[in-house]
Design a protein around this motif. Structure first.
Motif, PDB file in Angstrom:
ATOM      1  N   GLN A  53      15.514  -9.105   1.168  1.00  0.00           N
ATOM      2  CA  GLN A  53      14.594  -8.184   0.503  1.00  0.00           C
ATOM      3  C   GLN A  53      13.320  -8.060   1.312  1.00  0.00           C
ATOM      4  N   TRP A  54      12.521  -7.048   0.929  1.00  0.00           N
ATOM      5  CA  TRP A  54      11.213  -6.841   1.552  1.00  0.00           C
ATOM      6  C   TRP A  54      10.177  -7.755   0.891  1.00  0.00           C
ATOM      7  N   ILE A  55       9.353  -8.409   1.700  1.00  0.00           N
ATOM      8  CA  ILE A  55       8.307  -9.310   1.219  1.00  0.00           C
ATOM      9  C   ILE A  55       6.948  -8.699   1.533  1.00  0.00           C
ATOM     10  N   ASN A  56       6.086  -8.589   0.484  1.00  0.00           N
ATOM     11  CA  ASN A  56       4.723  -8.072   0.661  1.00  0.00           C
ATOM     12  C   ASN A  56       3.868  -9.197   1.226  1.00  0.00           C
ATOM     13  N   LEU A  57       3.369  -9.032   2.449  1.00  0.00           N
ATOM     14  CA  LEU A  57       2.581 -10.084   3.095  1.00  0.00           C
ATOM     15  C   LEU A  57       1.198 -10.260   2.456  1.00  0.00           C
ATOM     16  N   CYS A  58       0.735  -9.231   1.705  1.00  0.00           N
ATOM     17  CA  CYS A  58      -0.573  -9.358   1.064  1.00  0.00           C
ATOM     18  C   CYS A  58      -0.529 -10.314  -0.130  1.00  0.00           C
ATOM     19  N   THR A  59       0.635 -10.440  -0.778  1.00  0.00           N
ATOM     20  CA  THR A  59       0.742 -11.287  -1.967  1.00  0.00           C
ATOM     21  C   THR A  59       1.629 -12.495  -1.760  1.00  0.00           C
TER      22      THR A  59
ATOM     23  N   LEU B  78       2.481   0.406  13.129  1.00  0.00           N
ATOM     24  CA  LEU B  78       3.879   0.215  12.763  1.00  0.00           C
ATOM     25  C   LEU B  78       4.402   1.439  12.018  1.00  0.00           C
ATOM     26  N   THR B  79       5.666   1.425  11.810  1.00  0.00           N
ATOM     27  CA  THR B  79       6.295   2.501  11.057  1.00  0.00           C
ATOM     28  C   THR B  79       5.678   2.568   9.662  1.00  0.00           C
ATOM     29  N   ARG B  80       5.258   3.739   9.220  1.00  0.00           N
ATOM     30  CA  ARG B  80       4.589   3.921   7.931  1.00  0.00           C
ATOM     31  C   ARG B  80       5.571   4.580   6.973  1.00  0.00           C
TER      32      ARG B  80
ATOM     33  N   GLN C 270      10.960   5.027   0.552  1.00  0.00           N
ATOM     34  CA  GLN C 270      11.574   5.056   1.882  1.00  0.00           C
ATOM     35  C   GLN C 270      11.890   3.633   2.349  1.00  0.00           C
ATOM     36  N   MET C 271      10.949   2.681   2.081  1.00  0.00           N
ATOM     37  CA  MET C 271      11.164   1.299   2.526  1.00  0.00           C
ATOM     38  C   MET C 271      12.413   0.711   1.861  1.00  0.00           C
ATOM     39  N   LEU C 272      12.528   0.929   0.520  1.00  0.00           N
ATOM     40  CA  LEU C 272      13.663   0.356  -0.188  1.00  0.00           C
ATOM     41  C   LEU C 272      14.978   1.009   0.207  1.00  0.00           C
ATOM     42  N   GLY C 273      14.895   2.178   0.836  1.00  0.00           N
ATOM     43  CA  GLY C 273      16.117   2.831   1.300  1.00  0.00           C
ATOM     44  C   GLY C 273      16.650   2.242   2.595  1.00  0.00           C
ATOM     45  N   LEU C 274      15.889   1.349   3.230  1.00  0.00           N
ATOM     46  CA  LEU C 274      16.321   0.713   4.473  1.00  0.00           C
ATOM     47  C   LEU C 274      16.914  -0.655   4.199  1.00  0.00           C
ATOM     48  N   ASN C 275      17.834  -1.090   5.022  1.00  0.00           N
ATOM     49  CA  ASN C 275      18.389  -2.440   4.988  1.00  0.00           C
ATOM     50  C   ASN C 275      18.458  -2.947   6.419  1.00  0.00           C
ATOM     51  N   PRO C 276      17.299  -3.294   6.995  1.00  0.00           N
ATOM     52  CA  PRO C 276      17.222  -3.626   8.415  1.00  0.00           C
ATOM     53  C   PRO C 276      17.568  -5.085   8.679  1.00  0.00           C
ATOM     54  N   LEU C 277      17.408  -5.479   9.953  1.00  0.00           N
ATOM     55  CA  LEU C 277      17.597  -6.879  10.312  1.00  0.00           C
ATOM     56  C   LEU C 277      16.465  -7.726   9.741  1.00  0.00           C
ATOM     57  N   ARG C 278      16.734  -8.983   9.592  1.00  0.00           N
ATOM     58  CA  ARG C 278      15.697  -9.905   9.134  1.00  0.00           C
ATOM     59  C   ARG C 278      14.561  -9.938  10.151  1.00  0.00           C
ATOM     60  N   GLY C 279      13.348  -9.862   9.663  1.00  0.00           N
ATOM     61  CA  GLY C 279      12.179  -9.864  10.541  1.00  0.00           C
ATOM     62  C   GLY C 279      11.605  -8.483  10.778  1.00  0.00           C
ATOM     63  N   ALA C 280      12.241  -7.426  10.236  1.00  0.00           N
ATOM     64  CA  ALA C 280      11.727  -6.074  10.426  1.00  0.00           C
ATOM     65  C   ALA C 280      10.376  -5.934   9.748  1.00  0.00           C
TER      66      ALA C 280
ATOM     67  N   TYR D 199       4.693  -0.753   7.504  1.00  0.00           N
ATOM     68  CA  TYR D 199       3.464  -0.621   6.701  1.00  0.00           C
ATOM     69  C   TYR D 199       3.802   0.241   5.500  1.00  0.00           C
ATOM     70  N   ASN D 200       3.648  -0.306   4.293  1.00  0.00           N
ATOM     71  CA  ASN D 200       3.959   0.406   3.061  1.00  0.00           C
ATOM     72  C   ASN D 200       2.709   1.163   2.628  1.00  0.00           C
ATOM     73  N   SER D 201       2.774   2.486   2.629  1.00  0.00           N
ATOM     74  CA  SER D 201       1.601   3.303   2.292  1.00  0.00           C
ATOM     75  C   SER D 201       1.298   3.277   0.798  1.00  0.00           C
ATOM     76  N   ASP D 202       2.270   2.918  -0.043  1.00  0.00           N
ATOM     77  CA  ASP D 202       2.010   2.822  -1.476  1.00  0.00           C
ATOM     78  C   ASP D 202       1.257   1.531  -1.819  1.00  0.00           C
ATOM     79  N   THR D 203       1.634   0.406  -1.216  1.00  0.00           N
ATOM     80  CA  THR D 203       0.967  -0.875  -1.498  1.00  0.00           C
ATOM     81  C   THR D 203      -0.188  -1.141  -0.556  1.00  0.00           C
ATOM     82  N   ALA D 204      -0.299  -0.309   0.528  1.00  0.00           N
ATOM     83  CA  ALA D 204      -1.343  -0.488   1.553  1.00  0.00           C
ATOM     84  C   ALA D 204      -1.260  -1.882   2.149  1.00  0.00           C
ATOM     85  N   CYS D 205      -0.042  -2.396   2.355  1.00  0.00           N
ATOM     86  CA  CYS D 205       0.154  -3.738   2.906  1.00  0.00           C
ATOM     87  C   CYS D 205       1.341  -3.728   3.859  1.00  0.00           C
TER      88      CYS D 205
END
Length: 391
Positions: free
Chosen positions: A80-86, A46-48, A53-63, A66-72
């Motif tokens: 908002q963005w939801i971390n699937l690991c937590t 997926l897009t890394r 960079q992630m917080l700078g996006l406001n995509p459609l729901r369901g986007a 892969y967050n390289s800082d959280t490795a999740c």
């Protein structure tokens, strides 16, 4: 240019409405899929993006990214963005009390599970040394404990150790190892005028050491020091001491009652010819006039005699001396009773026994046969007995 536009017009519908299969078996795609990936040695990447960079996006729901800082993996829920690991850590389960349990994912989403009704098991004491256990299916099992081994409840001496032995062994650790210092067994102690609780986390103390610091009002043990004594005891009616005294010289006991009236008890009777006297401790004392007695064999051996008595066999037949302990007799005028066995008319049929040379410390005994006075006494050795009285 016209040819390209014509070709684009012919292919356009196919491109916009076609299914796409990438990877192995491109000819096989599920009818419900718009895009399929298939590979046995390659993965979808997926897009890394980093967190900024992630917080700078406001995509459609369901986007998904892969967050390289959280490795999740993170997905966007439309706000908002939801971390699937937590995301699963917020799960909570609630027992609704009606056989159902509700599961909440921490995001406001709830699912309810309906369980089967719980069947209660029972254990009934049959009062005959047996118990009946009924399980959830209604099956009964009888447990008989009449023939079980006797077991022993004991401890090995270690703090907190209790064990049940003989048969199955069960060890109970009652050592209070919890961190709650509010449930400890405590002792109420009094030391140096201070009352305290042992093991009290609050160190509670009651200081009584200065409760009464005035020594001038302390009782010194002298009745005259007391004041405000009630009238009914101030005159001494309720605290008069009785007295009981014995005169060791006369033996008389004198009792003095609360009214200071003497009453006497005579331990020794004053009647005439009473031979009981007063002892050294004031008690009754009787001194027997019988001072000594004995039974002597013909050869002078003592068969029975008062302690201290000795016998000397003197020269010649039938001649003996009885030796008395020093101080046994008050003088040489004590009474001597002597006797010898009867011969019943045979042999020395006319025996005689007599004493002579009586002293305070001894006397002699002569035994013989006087032959009816016809001739001198013929002495012979014989058993004899004696009793001595000193009045």
């Amino acid at each position: 240019m016209k040819k390209f536009l014509f070709l684009l017009a012919l292919l356009g519908p196919t491109i916009f409405f076609a299914q796409v299969k990438i990877g192995a078996h491109p000819e096989s795609i599920d009818a419900g899929s718009i895009l399929e990936l298939e590979s046995s040695n390659k993965a979808l990447v997926l897009t890394r993006l980093n967190n900024e960079q992630m917080l700078g996006l406001n995509p459609l729901r369901g986007a998904l990214i892969y967050n390289s800082d959280t490795a999740c993996l993170h997905y966007h829920n439309g706000n908002q963005w939801i971390n699937l690991c937590t995301a699963l850590t917020g799960l909570t389960f609630t027992d609704n009390g009606d056989g159902s349990i509700s599961l909440e994912d921490g995001q406001g989403n709830e699912t309810t599970f309906n369980g089967a009704p719980e069947t209660v098991t029972t254990l009934v004491n049959n009062m005959d040394g047996s118990f009946t256990y009924t399980n959830e299916a209604g099956n009964e099992t009888v447990i008989n404990i009449l023939n079980t081994d006797e077991q022993t409840l004991g401890t090995n001496g270690n703090p907190g150790h209790i064990e049940i032995s003989n048969g199955n062994s069960v060890v109970l650790n009652v050592q209070d190892a919890d961190s709650d210092n509010q449930n400890e067994i405590q002792n109420l102690e009094f030391n140096g005028g201070i009352i305290s609780l042992s093991g009290d986390p609050g160190n509670t103390q009651i200081d009584l050491s200065n409760y009464d610091s005035d020594a001038t009002d302390d009782f010194d043990g002298d009745w005259s020091s007391l004041t405000n004594i009630p009238a009914d005891i101030a005159d001494g009616d309720q605290n008069t001491v009785t007295n009981l005294v014995q005169d060791n010289m006369t033996g008389v006991v004198t009792y003095t009652n609360e009214s200071a009236v003497d009453q006497t008890i005579e331990i020794i009777s004053t009647d005439a010819n009473n031979h009981i006297t007063v002892g050294s401790d004031g008690g009754a004392y009787y001194e027997s006039p019988i001072k000594a007695f004995g039974k002597i064999a013909p050869n002078g051996t003592i068969l029975r005699a008062t302690a201290g008595i000795t016998i000397t066999k003197l020269a010649g037949a039938g001649h003996y001396r009885v030796n008395l302990p020093l101080g046994m007799m008050s003088d040489a005028h004590y009474i001597i009773q002597i006797a010898q066995p009867s011969r019943e008319g045979a042999g020395n049929d006319d025996p005689s026994i007599a004493y002579l040379n009586q002293l305070v410390s001894s006397f002699e005994v002569i035994i013989g046969d006087n032959d009816n006075g016809g001739t001198d006494t013929g002495r012979f050795d014989s058993e004899f007995m004696f009793t001595l009285l000193d009045l």
